[in-house]
Scaffold this active site. Structure first.
Site, PDB file in Angstrom:
ATOM      1  N   GLU A  55       0.810  -1.210   0.000  1.00  0.00           N
ATOM      2  CA  GLU A  55       0.000   0.000   0.000  1.00  0.00           C
ATOM      3  C   GLU A  55       0.845   1.264   0.000  1.00  0.00           C
ATOM      4  O   GLU A  55       0.670   2.148  -0.826  1.00  0.00           O
ATOM      5  CB  GLU A  55      -0.923  -0.004   1.212  1.00  0.00           C
ATOM      6  N   ARG A  81      -2.859 -21.715  17.103  1.00  0.00           N
ATOM      7  CA  ARG A  81      -2.818 -23.172  16.960  1.00  0.00           C
ATOM      8  C   ARG A  81      -1.646 -23.758  17.721  1.00  0.00           C
ATOM      9  O   ARG A  81      -0.521 -23.326  17.540  1.00  0.00           O
ATOM     10  CB  ARG A  81      -2.672 -23.553  15.482  1.00  0.00           C
ATOM     11  N   GLY A  85      -6.934  19.738  51.708  1.00  0.00           N
ATOM     12  CA  GLY A  85      -6.317  20.639  52.676  1.00  0.00           C
ATOM     13  C   GLY A  85      -5.781  19.979  53.926  1.00  0.00           C
ATOM     14  O   GLY A  85      -5.277  20.647  54.828  1.00  0.00           O
ATOM     15  N   GLY A 102      -3.219  18.090  54.122  1.00  0.00           N
ATOM     16  CA  GLY A 102      -1.753  18.066  54.143  1.00  0.00           C
ATOM     17  C   GLY A 102      -1.133  16.880  53.442  1.00  0.00           C
ATOM     18  O   GLY A 102       0.015  16.521  53.711  1.00  0.00           O
ATOM     19  N   GLU A 157      -2.419  17.470  39.431  1.00  0.00           N
ATOM     20  CA  GLU A 157      -3.194  18.530  40.065  1.00  0.00           C
ATOM     21  C   GLU A 157      -2.647  19.919  39.743  1.00  0.00           C
ATOM     22  O   GLU A 157      -3.403  20.822  39.431  1.00  0.00           O
ATOM     23  CB  GLU A 157      -3.188  18.344  41.588  1.00  0.00           C
ATOM     24  N   LYS A 172      -2.884   0.983  58.026  1.00  0.00           N
ATOM     25  CA  LYS A 172      -2.340  -0.339  57.701  1.00  0.00           C
ATOM     26  C   LYS A 172      -0.890  -0.172  57.315  1.00  0.00           C
ATOM     27  O   LYS A 172      -0.490   0.851  56.753  1.00  0.00           O
ATOM     28  CB  LYS A 172      -3.189  -0.927  56.572  1.00  0.00           C
ATOM     29  N   ARG A 199       1.728  -3.104  55.926  1.00  0.00           N
ATOM     30  CA  ARG A 199       2.014  -4.514  55.688  1.00  0.00           C
ATOM     31  C   ARG A 199       3.429  -4.884  56.120  1.00  0.00           C
ATOM     32  O   ARG A 199       4.379  -4.155  55.832  1.00  0.00           O
ATOM     33  CB  ARG A 199       1.894  -4.791  54.196  1.00  0.00           C
TER      34      ARG A 199
END
Lengths: 108, 488
Positions: B66, B214, B279, B281, B306, B446, B448
């Protein structure tokens, strides 16, 4: 546009005289054989004595196929007189071939 | 999920992520069909496969049905692949095989001329791979489904007999799920990849799917991909998560008080989430860490959705945090972008390119809540999940902030986005009204593989950073070492 009419006439005459036809085939396949015999009989009838047929086997000479951009076989290239024309297929449709080669006036 | 089969010989594509989906690569010595709409990246995929082969000692022939050869070379060069050099080195051959539509047809014909040209080039450079781009264009000349089939069959046989690994591309009809007129091609090929380019929520997304393979298993999902500056990059989510690095040693959060609460600090290669309303912090807390890390000589990449770079630096100055030395020393890189500016896949590739070139020790992202604006919640999920998984694989820690809307709230809101499983530590910031005064509190929800304080601690943001008026208490597990100690 300001061409010398004499030169123009002369070129036209020269090119009308001789047909250089290049036929691209694949080995001696049935379709290729058919194309060659179709072309030979057509030339005998319409171009008696003023044609040359070059047969190129694309398997043996792929560079030539690449040069002329021949992807489809059999393929016939009208090299001269210009403009260049490409006809694809085994040339069984004689009316279409004659029209393409500017050897007949009618619509194919 | 996966269909298992007898292993067959494969050729790696070197397309990032695709070999995982194909469980190794394309079938060696066989034909793969890549179909897709305009702009889906079929040619790029073909070129990528060809160039990777050429560089790996497998020369290849590119048949363009093409585009002009010159256009193909230019397109490849824009992806960083120098075809002209590879051609010169005898590793790549380009066959420009375009029909012009001016040819007259008279009687039966076939594509042996093309095969002879391609065959000649294969012999010349001892090719191991063939890519045929836009086969549909060639087939158009036949204008008859039966003859198309015959030629396809001829082509397939021809390719198979040469034992080459082939990649054939064909255009899919716009909007169509399948290339209906080329179903036979689907049937003939041993491996079929479908590329889909669609617009969801005004954002362009690309998806790849393996239709069949296949003799091999393959990933059966739809995989997002992007066309990056160096070709196609796939993001198979399903594979992510299997190769995470274990959580590393602890690094200081930049605050002695918070380090006490976290029993030493953040763990390397972990994902830390800081949540809170506007706000409270979050950005200040994250920037405190960034500053501390850069002062230690570590490298940090900050992704901000932001604010602009200047606004971030300026805002932090008022809280006594100066990020400018870190920027000057090139230890900090701030990448900002509007979430709406591009699709989540493009955001991801942009972040990945920065990670690859900058090689950060830590990545911060501000904020998860803005990622939804990349298109949809699903897009945000895809982006975050893949980013975090890739960071974990590379042992890079990441700190994500998430702005929650309500005054009261835990990380529950996050579960909507559903990726809490990859988050290792959650720190919550909130406002509390006490004695007719608003104060800020911090809580480790939390952590871990580590002990952590379970007390809310009051903190203030002064003009010289975050301070704790009362000394934070160490985690209770200090007294009960058997508690939450040990990795997960």
């Amino acid at each position: 546009m300001s061409q010398n009419p004499r030169t123009k006439l002369g070129r036209k005459k020269g090119t009308r005289d001789h047909y250089l036809l290049r036929l691209f085939v694949v080995g001696l396949g049935p379709n290729s054989k058919l194309a060659l015999s179709n072309l030979q009989s057509l030339c005998c009838e319409h171009l008696e004595g003023r044609y040359t047929i070059e047969v190129i086997d694309v398997v043996k000479n792929y560079q030539a196929a690449a040069r002329d951009n021949i992807l489809i076989t059999p393929a016939l290239v009208l090299v001269t007189p210009l403009p260049r024309v490409v006809v694809l297929g085994n040339l069984s449709d004689r009316q279409r071939v004659l029209f393409a080669l500017r050897l007949s006036g009618g619509d194919p | 999920m996966h269909v298992r089969g007898r292993p067959i010989a494969k050729v790696p594509t070197q397309v990032s992520g695709l070999d995982e989906v194909l469980e190794g690569g394309l079938p060696r010595g066989r034909t793969t069909l890549v179909s897709g709409g305009p702009g889906s990246g079929k040619t790029v995929l073909g070129l990528q496969f060809l160039c990777a082969g050429a560089l790996a000692g497998e020369p290849g022939v590119f048949v363009t049905l093409e585009e002009r050869a010159e256009v193909v070379r230019q397109n490849a060069l824009s992806m960083g692949w120098n075809l002209a050099a590879l051609e010169k080195a005898g590793r790549v051959a380009i066959v420009e095989a375009r029909l012009f539509g001016e040819e007259v047809t008279a009687g039966d014909f076939d594509i042996q001329g093309l095969l002879a040209i391609v065959g000649g080039q294969i012999k010349r450079i001892r090719a191991r791979r063939v890519v045929m781009d836009a086969l549909d264009v060639l087939l158009r000349v036949f204008n008859d489904p039966q003859r198309e089939r015959n030629e396809l069959y001829r082509l397939h046989e021809w390719l198979m007999n040469r034992g080459l690994t082939n990649l054939v591309t064909a255009k899919a009809q716009r909007g169509g799920e399948t290339v209906s007129q080329y179903e036979f091609l689907d049937f003939m090929a041993d491996c079929v990849l479908r590329l889909d380019h669609r617009v969801i929520g005004q954002v362009a997304t690309r998806r790849l799917r393996v239709i069949k393979y296949r003799g091999s298993g393959f990933g059966t999902n739809e995989y997002p991909y992007v066309i990056g500056t160096h070709g196609i990059v796939l993001f198979p989510l399903t594979r992510a998560g299997l190769a995470h690095q274990p959580l590393g040693e602890k690094v200081s959060s930049g605050l002695t008080g918070l380090d006490i609460m976290l029993d030493g600090g953040y763990r390397r290669a972990s994902c830390i989430l800081v949540t809170g309303t506007s706000g409270t912090g979050k950005t200040t807390l994250t920037s405190t860490f960034v500053q501390a890390a850069c002062r230690r000589g570590e490298r940090v990449l900050s992704l901000s959705f932001e604010e602009s770079r200047e606004a971030i630096v300026h805002a932090m100055l008022s809280a006594g945090i100066d990020l400018r030395p870190a920027l000057r020393a090139r230890r900090l890189m701030i990448q900002t972008g509007l979430p709406e500016a591009m699709g989540s896949d493009d955001h991801l590739i942009r972040a990945l390119e920065a990670i690859d070139s900058f090689k950060p020790d830590h990545v911060t992202l501000d904020a998860i809540s803005a990622c939804v604006r990349m298109g949809s919640e699903q897009a945000a999920f895809d982006y975050l999940m893949r980013l975090v998984c890739i960071l974990k694989e590379r042992g890079i820690s990441c700190i994500l902030t998430n702005q929650i809307s309500g005054m009261v709230g835990t990380d529950e809101e996050l579960s909507g986005i559903g990726f809490s499983s990859v988050v290792d530590a959650v720190i919550q910031l909130r406002f509390v009204e006490k004695d007719q005064e608003i104060t800020r509190e911090i809580l480790v929800i939390k952590s871990r593989g580590s002990a952590h304080s379970n007390r809310r601690q009051t903190f203030v943001i002064t003009d010289h950073g975050i301070e704790f008026p009362d000394d934070p208490l160490p985690p209770p597990s200090r007294k009960r070492p058997a508690g939450r100690q040990g990795g997960e």
